[in-house]
Design a protein around this motif. Structure first.
Motif, short mmCIF file in Angstrom:
data_model
loop_
_atom_site.label_atom_id
_atom_site.label_comp_id
_atom_site.label_asym_id
_atom_site.label_seq_id
_atom_site.Cartn_x
_atom_site.Cartn_y
_atom_site.Cartn_z
N SER A 429 0.85 -1.19 0.00
CA SER A 429 0.00 0.00 0.00
C SER A 429 0.89 1.24 0.00
N GLU A 430 0.31 2.35 -0.43
CA GLU A 430 1.04 3.61 -0.49
C GLU A 430 0.09 4.73 -0.11
N THR A 431 0.48 5.52 0.89
CA THR A 431 -0.35 6.63 1.37
C THR A 431 0.45 7.92 1.30
N ASP A 432 -0.13 8.95 0.69
CA ASP A 432 0.49 10.26 0.58
C ASP A 432 -0.45 11.30 1.19
N GLY A 433 0.13 12.36 1.73
CA GLY A 433 -0.70 13.40 2.34
C GLY A 433 -0.02 14.75 2.31
N GLY A 434 -0.82 15.80 2.51
CA GLY A 434 -0.25 17.13 2.51
C GLY A 434 -1.27 18.19 2.86
N VAL A 435 -0.78 19.42 3.00
CA VAL A 435 -1.62 20.59 3.28
C VAL A 435 -1.29 21.64 2.23
N ASP A 436 -2.27 22.52 1.94
CA ASP A 436 -2.04 23.58 0.97
C ASP A 436 -2.88 24.79 1.34
N PHE A 437 -2.62 25.90 0.68
CA PHE A 437 -3.35 27.14 0.96
C PHE A 437 -3.29 28.05 -0.25
N SER A 438 -4.28 28.95 -0.31
CA SER A 438 -4.30 30.05 -1.26
C SER A 438 -4.91 31.24 -0.53
N GLN A 462 10.58 7.27 2.04
CA GLN A 462 9.67 8.39 2.30
C GLN A 462 10.34 9.70 1.89
N ASP A 463 9.59 10.60 1.27
CA ASP A 463 10.18 11.84 0.79
C ASP A 463 9.14 12.96 0.83
N LYS A 464 9.54 14.14 0.35
CA LYS A 464 8.68 15.32 0.48
C LYS A 464 8.71 16.15 -0.79
N ALA A 465 7.72 17.04 -0.90
CA ALA A 465 7.66 18.05 -1.95
C ALA A 465 6.96 19.27 -1.37
N TYR A 466 7.41 20.45 -1.77
CA TYR A 466 6.73 21.65 -1.29
C TYR A 466 6.90 22.77 -2.32
N ARG A 467 6.06 23.79 -2.17
CA ARG A 467 6.10 24.96 -3.05
C ARG A 467 5.59 26.17 -2.31
N LEU A 468 6.18 27.33 -2.58
CA LEU A 468 5.70 28.62 -2.09
C LEU A 468 5.75 29.59 -3.26
N GLY A 469 4.62 30.22 -3.56
CA GLY A 469 4.58 31.13 -4.70
C GLY A 469 3.72 32.33 -4.41
N ALA A 470 3.87 33.37 -5.21
CA ALA A 470 3.08 34.59 -5.07
C ALA A 470 2.89 35.19 -6.46
N GLU A 471 1.71 35.82 -6.63
CA GLU A 471 1.41 36.50 -7.88
C GLU A 471 0.79 37.86 -7.57
N ILE A 484 10.07 25.78 -5.65
CA ILE A 484 9.48 24.44 -5.56
C ILE A 484 10.58 23.42 -5.38
N LEU A 485 10.30 22.43 -4.55
CA LEU A 485 11.21 21.31 -4.32
C LEU A 485 10.44 20.01 -4.45
N VAL A 486 11.00 19.06 -5.20
CA VAL A 486 10.47 17.71 -5.30
C VAL A 486 11.61 16.76 -5.00
N GLY A 487 11.50 16.00 -3.92
CA GLY A 487 12.58 15.12 -3.50
C GLY A 487 12.85 13.99 -4.47
N PRO A 488 13.99 13.30 -4.32
CA PRO A 488 14.37 12.24 -5.26
C PRO A 488 13.43 11.04 -5.22
N ASP A 489 12.72 10.81 -4.11
CA ASP A 489 11.79 9.70 -4.02
C ASP A 489 10.34 10.15 -3.87
N ALA A 490 10.06 11.40 -4.28
CA ALA A 490 8.72 11.96 -4.07
C ALA A 490 7.77 11.58 -5.20
N GLU A 491 7.68 10.29 -5.50
CA GLU A 491 6.67 9.80 -6.42
C GLU A 491 5.36 9.64 -5.66
N THR A 492 4.25 9.76 -6.37
CA THR A 492 2.95 9.63 -5.74
C THR A 492 2.21 8.43 -6.34
N GLY A 493 1.46 7.76 -5.49
CA GLY A 493 0.74 6.57 -5.96
C GLY A 493 -0.41 6.88 -6.88
#
Length: 513
Positions: A429-438, A462-471, A484-493
């Motif tokens: 099994s593979e479980t991914d999770g995260g939080v986001d905002f606008s 286990q790995d991570k990905a994140y992003r911070l942006g502004a317009e 933006i950062l995407v780790g070397p093992d940050a594949e998603t199921g």
């Protein structure tokens, strides 16, 4: 008090004078829908008595090229409704009707996504309307046409400039060239829309944009400023009032069963021609559990009816990002979006991508045994829940795909949210999770971001990905930046990742003279 066609009015009331529409108490323009008993013939002519009795919306202003100035050509928009259908009539006056540009006939080509994934009008004169049926100031239906009567429909989620054009509604539109320009009639059945329950008078968010292509002129009824406006800025739209006693069935349920029977005969090496019979049964169901909350269900769905993907030659080492076209996944699809779409290329990171379900990596079909999908809005929350079971095929074991998405409104346009996805079968099994905002600190500044954690699976850790942006967008300045950062093992199921092991900082800027 209701107003029916047939009420005697003075001639002055029937005159479509070019004066601005009345504004509401909060300063937004407002137009009143007129209830009619007569049948409206959808032919683009606007010749029924109801159109002359309705008070149209006027006072369009330019967003481009001269911000804030009155439109170079008048536009009038009136709204009628009966017990089943909402009608929107548009008179697009043009003093040079022979110069109107209308080439497009294909559905969903009037508005196209640019390289930055923003929706933009194509090369024709056109009119588009948005309906914020829950008046939440952030989500809406969009319908558009051109002088040829070509159809365009889609969904706007959280004021995103990228529209969900794969959504298909049941509606009708007709357009006609006239001596003083062109006109269009939209007929949208209430069953194709989602709106609050109750017999009291409702107010919907409403806006209209017209494009005069030979002048590259964009005019809007509301939200016409460059910095804070645009058709997708539902929070800046006007109001559609006067809707009362809208139809609603006790059990708003749609069931579509299907059956397929086939025979295949293929000559074998020994000369025999055996007969193989194929049968398939299934159904799709859609139930509006409560106003704004929709439950979709499917058993052995027939995805053979889905429009084929456009053939694209891929000369890169990255996967192609193709749109979802299967009906089961389309309504409220924007709720399940988590990550970033990216500029001028495929998305760097999406936690959920529905084409991972029922389609193998080589585009082969994996049978879907069944699934359920609950999505919509409850108060200030937006929720999405999905569970789909696929059968074993193409060396893939029987697998269950599940996703949970929750978003909470912040301010007039922002949100904070979270998402969990789970891909599970007998072996692993593979479980991914995260939080986001606008968030919108000001009406011109949008700050967005996400942080995701992917679980270990197979040879991956286990790995991570994140992003911070502004317009930031004003009448002359547009600037956008992100890290933006995407780790070397940050594949998603269940998602889409263009490539892993990247760290990128970039920005774009524009100044309009």
């Amino acid at each position: 008090m209701r107003t029916e066609c047939g009420v005697v009015r003075t001639a002055a009331a029937l005159t479509l004078a070019l004066v601005p529409a009345a504004a509401t108490a909060v300063g937004e323009p407002s137009v009143r829908a007129l209830q009619v008993a007569e049948e409206i013939q959808v032919d683009g002519l606007l010749d029924e008595p109801g159109w002359s009795m309705a008070e149209p919306a006027r006072g369009f202003r330019q967003r481009e090229p001269r911000e804030g100035e009155p439109a170079s050509e008048p536009t009038e928009v009136a709204v009628l409704y009966d017990s089943e259908t909402l009608y929107v009539g548009v008179r697009a006056v043009d003093r040079e009707p022979e110069r109107i540009i209308a080439r497009i006939l294909t559905r969903d080509r009037i508005i196209r996504s640019g390289l930055d994934n923003r929706a933009r009008f194509a090369g024709d004169d056109a009119v588009a309307i948005v309906l914020d049926t829950f008046h939440d100031r952030r989500n809406a239906f969009i319908f558009a046409t051109n002088p040829n009567g070509a159809e365009y429909d889609g969904l706007i989620t959280d004021e995103s400039p990228s529209y969900n054009t794969e959504w298909r509604g049941v509606w009708e539109v007709a357009a006609r060239r006239t001596d003083d320009g062109w006109s269009a009639e939209f007929a949208i059945p209430f069953r194709s829309l989602r709106y609050p329950a109750g017999s009291d008078e409702q107010a919907w968010g409403f806006n209209v944009e017209r494009v005069i292509r030979r002048r590259n002129e964009q005019t809007l009824w509301s939200a016409w400023t460059r910095g804070e406006g645009g058709l997708h800025r539902i929070s800046q739209a006007g109001d559609l009032v006067g809707l009362r006693d809208l139809p609603r069935s006790r059990l708003n349920l749609e069931v579509k069963p299907y059956g397929l029977v086939g025979v295949a005969r293929e000559r074998q090496d020994d000369g025999t021609v055996p007969t193989e019979r194929n049968t398939s049964l299934g159904l799709d169901a859609k139930w509006e559990v409560r106003p704004g909350i929709v439950l979709d269900g499917t058993l052995n769905p027939d995805f053979a009816q889905v429009e084929a993907d456009e053939e694209i030659v891929n000369l890169t080492r990255f996967d192609l990002f193709l749109p979802e076209r299967r009906e089961f996944f389309l309504e409220n699809a924007g709720i399940f979006e988590f990550g970033v779409r990216g500029l001028f290329g495929p998305p760097p990171f999406l936690m959920f991508f529905s084409r991972r379900i029922g389609i193998s990596e080589d585009d082969g079909e994996i049978p879907v045994l069944g699934g359920v999908r609950l999505s919509g809005r409850a108060g200030r929350q937006t929720v999405g829940l999905l569970s789909v079971l696929t059968d074993a095929a193409d060396e893939e074991p029987r697998t269950n795909f599940a996703a949970l998405r929750i978003k909470r409104d912040v301010g007039s346009s922002g949100y904070v949210g979270g998402m969990l996805t789970d891909r599970r079968h007998q072996e692993d099994s593979e479980t991914d999770g995260g939080v986001d905002f606008s968030l919108w600190p000001t009406p011109r500044l949008n700050v967005t971001g996400f942080a995701a954690l992917t679980s270990a699976y197979g040879d991956r850790e286990q790995d991570k990905a994140y992003r911070l942006g502004a317009e930031y967008r004003s009448d002359r300045i547009w600037a956008q930046g992100q890290h933006i950062l995407v780790g070397p093992d940050a594949e998603t199921g269940m998602g889409f990742v263009t490539r892993t092991d990247i760290r990128s900082t970039d920005g774009l800027g524009q100044y309009t003279f």
